[in-house]
Structures are given as C-alpha cells and as structure tokens.
Design an enzyme around this catalytic site. Structure first.
Site, PDB file in Angstrom:
ATOM      1  N   CYS A 167       0.820  -1.213   0.000  1.00 24.03           N
ATOM      2  CA  CYS A 167       0.000   0.000   0.000  1.00 24.03           C
ATOM      3  C   CYS A 167       0.852   1.259   0.000  1.00 24.03           C
ATOM      4  O   CYS A 167       0.349   2.339  -0.296  1.00 24.03           O
ATOM      5  CB  CYS A 167      -0.944   0.005   1.197  1.00 24.03           C
ATOM      6  N   HIS A 189      18.126  -3.822   3.089  1.00 21.35           N
ATOM      7  CA  HIS A 189      16.831  -3.137   2.964  1.00 21.35           C
ATOM      8  C   HIS A 189      15.681  -4.137   2.931  1.00 21.35           C
ATOM      9  O   HIS A 189      14.671  -3.963   3.619  1.00 21.35           O
ATOM     10  CB  HIS A 189      16.802  -2.278   1.700  1.00 21.35           C
TER      11      HIS A 189
END
Length: 416
Positions: free
Chosen positions: A34, A84
């Site tokens: 999202c 990451h």
C-alpha cells in the site's frame, strides 16, 4: 506518484516478464504494498541495469511520463539492497512498524516472480532468507505484538472519531486482503451492520460467509451502500475511482442530516479527491493513519535492537552464500575429477582381483570414498571460507586448483 506506478495484480506477470526481458536484468522481483513499489534485481552491470529498470518504469504503463522520475526513486546496491529487504520483511521499514501484512505481500511478490520465470538462484535464496528473517523477528521478539496493521489503524481511526460501532453501519469496499482484514476488525469491534461490496459479487459473499454475518453487495449498488453507511473503508485494486464525487453527492442528498466518514486505504486511491469538498463528508486516506497508532507502538520500538541483530545474522548468511556460490563450479569440477579417478582405479582393481566377494568389494569402495572425502575436505572448506572473507585470495586459490588438477578454468573468474 504512488498511484502512477501501482501495478494491478492481473498484470504483474506481464510486467515481470517484460522487466526480465531487458538484457541487463538477470532476475527480478517486484514488491508492491500500500505504500511502496520496489524492484529487486540482479543485473549484469549496475549502471546499465538501473537505467533499464527506469526505462521499464516509465514505459510499461504509460509510454512516457511527464514528471521527473529520478526525484521519486531510491536505489540500494549490493549489501545495502539485501539489508533493505530484510528491514522490510522484519517490519522495521514499514509505515506501521512490525505490521503483519508485509510478510504475505513479500511472499506473494516472490511467488509472482517464480510464476513469471523471473526468479533465479539469487532471488530464490534472497527471498527465502528474507521471509525466514521476518518469521524469526516475530517469533523471537515483540515486534509483532500490539496489532497495528493498516486495517487495524483504519478501524482505530474510525473509533477515535465515532466512538462505539455497535449502532453503526460500516461498509467495506473490496474483498481483497486489506478489505478482508478491515472487515474482520470491524466485526471484532462489534459493528452493528456490516456491508461488503466487491466488483465480483461471489467474493463479497465468500467474505460474508467467512465472517458469519454481514450483507454482500455488488459495486453497481454503490450509491445505495453510501446512503446506508455511516463509515466506508475502501481498498480495491481498481485503476479508476470506485467512489466518485457524483455518487457520493447523490447519496448524501438522500441523507442530509447524517455525516459520512470515508477512509480510503487503497493504492491507487479509490476515491475522487473532490469528495472531500462535499458537505457532511470526511475523506481520509492512507497517509493519515500513521499518527493513529503511534502511541501503541512503543513496545514494538523496544524490540528494534533485537530485530537488528536478526537482520545482521541473516545478512551475513546471505553474503556468505552469495560470495561462496562463485566457487561452486570449481568445487564441483574438482569433486567430479576426483570421483572419476577413484572410479577408474576401483574398476581396474576389481578387474585384477576377480575373486573378491561382494562384501570385500563393498568394503573397498567404502574405504575409497572415505579417503577421497578426507582428501578433498580441506581444499573445499578452505575455498568456501576464503570466498566468504577474502575475495582476491579465494580467486587466487581457485585458479591454483584449476592449474593443479587441470580443471580447465571451470570457475567464472568473478567473486562479486
């Protein structure tokens, strides 16, 4: 900008195949949530690979784009890229720290890449390790406690504004993962009436069946749904507005004395921004949610040091594997050559000693395998260890093995 590069699930395979088709892109996985679109890729050469990925982003859906793409991008290379992804799967890089949905989203991205044929050994290993790191973070620390998912944040926001939901009518637009989560949360908070609408009516019916209550609707009934609801949570994957200003205005004209709260948690957004100008309507989007749960995240924040230790562990595991994999061809060639010599000599011995019993033959073969293993073990162990710690020394050692055992330069000469 976020909406401009949201890929519908129905086109994800097509997108991955196109991306994988660029000559510098060896492997690729596209992670869409999202709040992000990230591309993880192994490329032949960094600058050329990065340029081809940017070209893909500008051309796949739009042909060309009229804004400065560079200003919206971030790029991680090598170790930073691996770290990451580990921060993403462990929940440290989420808008809501420790959110539960991210593991499912990463797994879905990995499976999409597999189905599209865009995954090779590097992405397979990287995403398996990342998913394992995410699971370890949630089982070994408190990072996943005190639920603070986007859907939970949406319902928290509603309760903060409206109070108890017992006498309220709530509508959930979209029966995907986020919509289902929002519907379950509303149900658990005791909402009076729950309406579920989806473009495919059967999916809305399925969700209502799972919940054991609620009313399923088709999206063609959107005006009636808006007229009945006190609050709407919208989370579809539609590429156009599901909630238009005209539909909302028509619904509000039929209920002038009742306010309507709309919380749009979809990306791209489901709601026309002009809806916010309609009297009696409050329109919130996903960017408003983070502040709702900040006061509930302190326990999760306390787990950050432990999670970072897990990240370091899995980062080192992947780094060791990635660097050691370049030695695999040499190790395989050395083992194969040694086995060929062993097998040849055993055959010669058996030809000279035809009277050996089956048991004697078995003992001889077993002893030869043991000797071979003991002879090769130091060399194999050394090359693997050096690959993980000293690249130049590992490369020199690999070349020496090639020369000593006539392995014909089977390694690729690169330790990245």
């Amino acid at each position: 900008m976020r909406e401009s590069h949201a890929f519908p699930t129905s086109r994800m395979t097509e997108a991955l195949q196109m991306l994988h088709g660029y000559d510098a892109v060896n492997e690729a996985v596209m992670l869409q949530t999202c709040g992000r679109l990230e591309i993880y890729a192994e490329v032949d050469e960094f600058e050329r690979g990065a340029e081809q990925i940017k070209t893909f982003l500008t051309q796949f859906r739009h042909g060309t784009i009229a804004f400065d793409l560079e200003s919206y991008l971030y790029t991680h290379l090598g170790r930073e890229a691996v770290e990451h992804l580990l921060r993403v799967t462990t929940g440290l890089d989420s808008m809501l720290i420790g959110e539960a949905e991210i593991l499912g989203q990463v797994k879905s991205a990995y499976l999409h890449a597999q189905r599209a044929g865009a995954c090779g050994s590097s992405m397979h290993k990287l995403f398996r390790e990342a998913l394992n790191a995410g699971k370890a973070a949630r089982t070994q620390t408190t990072i996943g406690e005190e639920s603070a998912s986007v859907a939970t944040a949406a319902v928290d926001s509603i309760e903060a504004r409206m109070g108890s939901l017992e006498d309220r009518c709530a509508a959930v637009i979209g029966a995907g993962a986020m919509g289902r989560s929002a519907a379950r949360r509303l149900r658990s908070r005791g909402v009076g009436t729950l309406l579920v609408a989806n473009r495919t009516h059967t999916r809305a019916q399925e969700l209502v069946g799972e919940l054991g209550s609620g009313i399923a609707h088709d999206l063609r009934e959107i005006t009636s749904i808006l007229e009945a609801a006190d609050v709407v949570i919208s989370s579809t994957e539609a590429s156009t507005f599901v909630l238009t200003a005209a539909d909302v205005a028509e619904a509000m004209a039929r209920r002038p004395q009742r306010p309507l709260l709309i919380l749009d948690i979809a990306v791209p957004r489901d709601s026309d921004p002009d809806i916010a100008d309609i009297e009696g309507v409050t329109l919130l989007d996903i960017d408003t949610l983070k502040s709702v749960v900040d006061d509930r995240l302190e326990r999760r924040r306390q787990a950050i040091p432990q999670v970072e230790e897990i990240i370091v562990e899995y980062l080192e595991r992947f780094r060791t594997w990635y660097q050691a994999r370049t030695t695999v061809p040499t190790i395989a060639a050395l083992t194969e050559r040694a086995e060929t010599i062993r097998n040849t000599e055993i055959e010669r011995l058996f030809a000279r000693l035809p009277d050996l019993t089956p048991r004697e033959r078995m003992l001889i073969v077993g002893s030869s395998l043991t000797m071979l293993s003991k002879l090769l073990h130091p060399a194999v162990t050394t090359i693997r260890e050096k690959a993980g710690s000293d690249r130049s020394e590992a490369l020199a050692f690999t070349r020496l093995l090639d020369e000593l055992f006539s392995l014909d330069g089977t390694h690729n000469g690169r330790l990245r």
